[in-house]
Design a protein around this motif. Structure first.
Motif, mmCIF file in Angstrom:
data_model
loop_
_atom_site.group_PDB
_atom_site.id
_atom_site.type_symbol
_atom_site.label_atom_id
_atom_site.label_comp_id
_atom_site.label_asym_id
_atom_site.label_seq_id
_atom_site.Cartn_x
_atom_site.Cartn_y
_atom_site.Cartn_z
ATOM 1 N N GLN A 194 0.773 -1.146 -0.226
ATOM 2 C CA GLN A 194 0.087 -0.362 0.087
ATOM 3 C C GLN A 194 0.688 0.943 0.376
ATOM 4 N N LEU A 241 1.793 -6.198 3.305
ATOM 5 C CA LEU A 241 0.983 -6.313 3.859
ATOM 6 C C LEU A 241 0.523 -7.805 3.310
ATOM 7 N N ARG A 256 -0.663 -11.468 2.755
ATOM 8 C CA ARG A 256 -2.088 -12.239 1.405
ATOM 9 C C ARG A 256 -2.262 -13.666 2.055
ATOM 10 N N SER A 293 -8.436 -12.908 6.364
ATOM 11 C CA SER A 293 -8.065 -12.015 6.460
ATOM 12 C C SER A 293 -6.809 -11.762 7.423
ATOM 13 N N PRO A 294 -5.949 -11.135 7.356
ATOM 14 C CA PRO A 294 -4.725 -11.218 7.825
ATOM 15 C C PRO A 294 -5.189 -11.118 9.466
ATOM 16 N N ILE A 318 -2.933 -14.359 11.230
ATOM 17 C CA ILE A 318 -2.010 -13.607 11.865
ATOM 18 C C ILE A 318 -2.161 -14.424 13.610
ATOM 19 N N ASN A 333 5.424 -5.357 8.843
ATOM 20 C CA ASN A 333 4.768 -5.687 10.284
ATOM 21 C C ASN A 333 5.191 -6.539 10.716
ATOM 22 N N SER A 355 4.986 -8.529 14.547
ATOM 23 C CA SER A 355 4.077 -9.762 15.381
ATOM 24 C C SER A 355 4.715 -8.988 17.142
ATOM 25 N N GLU A 366 7.578 -2.267 11.825
ATOM 26 C CA GLU A 366 5.739 -1.215 12.435
ATOM 27 C C GLU A 366 5.509 -2.647 13.875
ATOM 28 N N ARG A 371 -6.297 4.418 12.173
ATOM 29 C CA ARG A 371 -7.459 4.682 11.295
ATOM 30 C C ARG A 371 -8.599 5.196 12.013
ATOM 31 N N GLU A 392 -3.352 7.902 8.909
ATOM 32 C CA GLU A 392 -3.748 5.367 8.301
ATOM 33 C C GLU A 392 -5.066 5.965 8.445
ATOM 34 N N ILE A 436 -7.168 6.721 6.034
ATOM 35 C CA ILE A 436 -7.684 8.398 5.295
ATOM 36 C C ILE A 436 -8.349 7.860 4.002
ATOM 37 N N PRO A 463 -4.451 -1.231 -1.032
ATOM 38 C CA PRO A 463 -3.014 -2.423 -1.233
ATOM 39 C C PRO A 463 -3.315 -3.395 -2.706
HETATM 40 P P1 C2E Z 1 -1.926 -2.861 9.472
HETATM 41 O O1 C2E Z 1 -0.608 -2.889 9.911
HETATM 42 O O2 C2E Z 1 -3.082 -2.002 10.434
HETATM 43 O O3 C2E Z 1 -2.743 -2.494 8.084
HETATM 44 C C1 C2E Z 1 -3.263 -1.582 8.170
HETATM 45 C C2 C2E Z 1 -4.292 -2.198 7.278
HETATM 46 O O4 C2E Z 1 -5.692 -1.623 7.048
HETATM 47 C C3 C2E Z 1 -4.295 -3.154 6.439
HETATM 48 O O5 C2E Z 1 -5.534 -3.893 6.143
HETATM 49 C C4 C2E Z 1 -5.183 -1.835 4.906
HETATM 50 O O6 C2E Z 1 -5.821 -2.643 3.549
HETATM 51 C C5 C2E Z 1 -6.297 -1.193 6.030
HETATM 52 N N1 C2E Z 1 -6.563 -0.041 5.185
HETATM 53 C C6 C2E Z 1 -5.391 0.756 5.178
HETATM 54 N N2 C2E Z 1 -5.772 1.598 4.241
HETATM 55 C C7 C2E Z 1 -7.734 1.873 4.552
HETATM 56 C C8 C2E Z 1 -8.555 2.970 4.754
HETATM 57 O O7 C2E Z 1 -8.179 3.733 4.225
HETATM 58 N N3 C2E Z 1 -9.347 1.750 4.764
HETATM 59 C C9 C2E Z 1 -9.526 0.972 5.776
HETATM 60 N N4 C2E Z 1 -11.423 0.538 5.987
HETATM 61 N N5 C2E Z 1 -8.924 0.084 5.514
HETATM 62 C C10 C2E Z 1 -7.298 0.684 5.489
HETATM 63 P P2 C2E Z 1 -5.102 -5.393 6.101
HETATM 64 O O8 C2E Z 1 -3.956 -5.849 4.917
HETATM 65 O O9 C2E Z 1 -6.379 -6.268 6.144
HETATM 66 O O10 C2E Z 1 -3.979 -5.794 7.172
HETATM 67 C C11 C2E Z 1 -4.416 -6.013 8.339
HETATM 68 C C12 C2E Z 1 -4.332 -5.782 10.010
HETATM 69 O O11 C2E Z 1 -3.156 -7.591 9.611
HETATM 70 C C13 C2E Z 1 -2.425 -5.254 9.461
HETATM 71 O O12 C2E Z 1 -3.124 -4.164 10.280
HETATM 72 C C14 C2E Z 1 -1.225 -5.483 10.699
HETATM 73 O O13 C2E Z 1 -1.667 -5.830 11.781
HETATM 74 C C15 C2E Z 1 -1.675 -7.008 10.096
HETATM 75 N N6 C2E Z 1 -0.844 -7.618 8.889
HETATM 76 C C16 C2E Z 1 -0.628 -6.916 7.665
HETATM 77 N N7 C2E Z 1 0.483 -7.826 7.217
HETATM 78 C C17 C2E Z 1 0.813 -8.143 8.286
HETATM 79 C C18 C2E Z 1 2.295 -9.275 8.218
HETATM 80 O O14 C2E Z 1 3.171 -9.038 7.269
HETATM 81 N N8 C2E Z 1 3.128 -9.604 9.628
HETATM 82 C C19 C2E Z 1 2.244 -8.774 10.811
HETATM 83 N N9 C2E Z 1 2.285 -9.654 11.375
HETATM 84 N N10 C2E Z 1 1.222 -8.186 11.118
HETATM 85 C C20 C2E Z 1 0.239 -7.655 9.249
#
Ligand code: C2E
Ligand code: CA
Ligand code: CA
Ligand code: CA
Length: 273
Positions: free
Chosen positions: A44, A60, A62, A72-73, A77, A112, A114, A144, A198, A231, A233, A258
Motif C-alpha cells: 500500500q 501486507l 495475503r 484476512s491477516p 496472524i 509489520n 508482530s 512497524e 484509522r 492511516e 485516509i 494495497p
Molecule cells: P495494519 O498494519 O494497521 O495495516 C493497515 C490495514 O488497514 C490493512 O489491512 C489495510 O489494507 C487497511 N487499510 C489501509 N487503508 C485503509 C482505508 O483507507 N480504509 C480501511 N477501511 N482500511 C484500510 P490488512 O491488510 O487486512 O491487514 C490487517 C492487519 O493485519 C494489519 O493492520 C496488521 O496488523 C496485520 N498484518 C498485515 N500484514 C502483516 C504481516 O505481514 N505481518 C504481521 N505481523 N501483521 C500483518
C-alpha cells in the motif's frame, strides 16, 4: 469414570468442537501455505503530504486459502502467533518485502512485526541476516510494531528497539490511538515514527472532538520531533485535515488500496516519465 463421563457429556458443546476443528484445519492449511510459499504480499502506497507523491509502501501479507478464498491477516496472524508459525511467516514477509523493494530505490519499505516476533531474543539477528542477504539499505526499512507487548515489557522493548536501531532500520509505532496509547511511552522507546490508527481518522471531517484529538496527538509527537503518518485516509477532506495538522505521510484507500508489486513498479514508471 462414570462421573467423569457424565461431566463430559454435560459440558459437550458441538459448536465448540466445530470451532476447534475449524481452527485446527486453518492452522494446518496455514502451515502448508507458509511451507509451500503460497503467501503473497500486497503493497500500500505511503504518500508524502507535501509532495503528494508515493514515498514508500507498507507490505501486507495475503493468503488465498485453497477452497475458501482470501483470509484476512486479522484472522490468520493471531493463529500464527499462537501456533508457533509466526516466526516462519514473519521471516518470509521480511525477506520478500526487502527483496522486492530493492527494485524501488526511491521508496521506503514498511514491514509489520508482530509481538511474537518481537519477543524472540533472536529477532535482531534475523533482521540483520535478512538485511545482509537481500542487500537492502537498512535505513530504507521501517519495522512497524504495536504497543500491546511493549507496555507489558517496557524494559525488554527498549533493549530490542535499541539493538534494532544499531542495524540502521527505523521503528514505527503502529495503530497509535487504538488502545491505551500513552504518549509518554513514545519518548522512552525512541520511536522514529508513529502511525495514527484509522479509528482516530475516521470521523475527523464531521467531529470536532475527533479533530481536537488528532490535532493534540500530532502536536505532542511533533514536540518530541517524531514524524506522524495518518492511516485509513478515505476522503480528500481527511487528507487535507491530517496534513494541515502536521502529518507528513498519508495512507489509505483515498490514495490507493494495497496493490501488487507490479502495480507499484508501474506507478513508479509513470511518476518518473
Ligand atoms: P495494519 O498494519 O494497521 O495495516 C493497515 C490495514 O488497514 C490493512 O489491512 C489495510 O489494507 C487497511 N487499510 C489501509 N487503508 C485503509 C482505508 O483507507 N480504509 C480501511 N477501511 N482500511 C484500510 P490488512 O491488510 O487486512 O491487514 C490487517 C492487519 O493485519 C494489519 O493492520 C496488521 O496488523 C496485520 N498484518 C498485515 N500484514 C502483516 C504481516 O505481514 N505481518 C504481521 N505481523 N501483521 C500483518
Ligand atoms: Ca502496519
Ligand atoms: Ca496500523
Ligand atoms: Ca491495524
Amino acid at each position: 469414570a462414570k462421573e467423569a463421563g457424565r461431566a463430559r457429556m454435560t459440558l459437550y458443546d458441538p459448536a465448540m468442537d466445530a470451532d476447534r476443528e475449524e481452527r485446527n484445519a486453518l492452522e494446518l492449511d496455514l502451515r502448508q501455505a507458509i511451507e509451500g510459499g503460497d503467501l503473497t504480499l500486497a503493497y500500500q502506497p505511503l504518500i508524502g503530504a507535501d509532495s503528494n507523491e508515493m514515498v514508500g509502501v507498507e507490505a501486507l501479507v495475503r493468503w488465498n486459502r485453497p477452497g475458501h478464498g482470501p483470509v484476512s491477516p486479522d484472522v490468520f496472524i493471531p493463529v500464527a502467533e499462537t501456533s508457533g508459525l509466526i516466526e516462519a511467516l514473519g521471516l518470509f514477509v521480511l525477506r520478500k518485502a526487502c527483496e522486492t523493494a530493492k527494485q524501488w530505490p526511491e521508496l521506503k519499505i514498511a514491514v509489520n512485526v508482530s509481538p511474537g516476533q518481537f519477543r524472540n531474543p533472536a529477532f535482531t539477528d534475523y533482521v540483520r541476516y535478512v538485511l545482509r542477504q537481500t542487500e537492502i539499505e537498512a535505513k530504507r526499512v521501517t519495522l512497524e510494531v504495536t504497543e500491546g507487548y511493549m507496555i507489558q515489557n517496557p524494559k525488554r522493548t527498549r533493549q530490542s528497539i535499541e539493538q534494532l536501531k544499531t542495524l540502521g532500520v527505523k521503528i514505527a509505532l503502529d495503530d497509535f490511538g487504538s488502545g491505551f496509547s500513552s504518549i509518554g511511552y513514545l519518548r522512552q522507546f525512541g520511536f522514529d515514527r508513529i502511525k495514527i490508527d484509522r479509528s482516530l481518522i475516521m470521523d475527523i471531517e464531521h467531529s470536532e472532538s475527533q479533530r481536537e484529538m488528532l490535532k493534540a496527538t500530532v502536536a505532542l509527537a511533533s514536540s518530541l520531533d517524531i514524524p506522524v503518518t495518518a492511516e485509513g485516509i478515505e476522503t480528500p477532506e481527511q487528507a487535507d485535515i491530517a496534513s494541515q495538522f502536521g502529518c507528513d505521510t498519508l495512507q489509505g484507500f483515498f490514495f490507493s488500496k494495497p496493490v501488487s508489486a507490479d502495480d507499484i513498479t508501474e506507478r513508479l514508471m509513470e511518476a518518473r516519465a
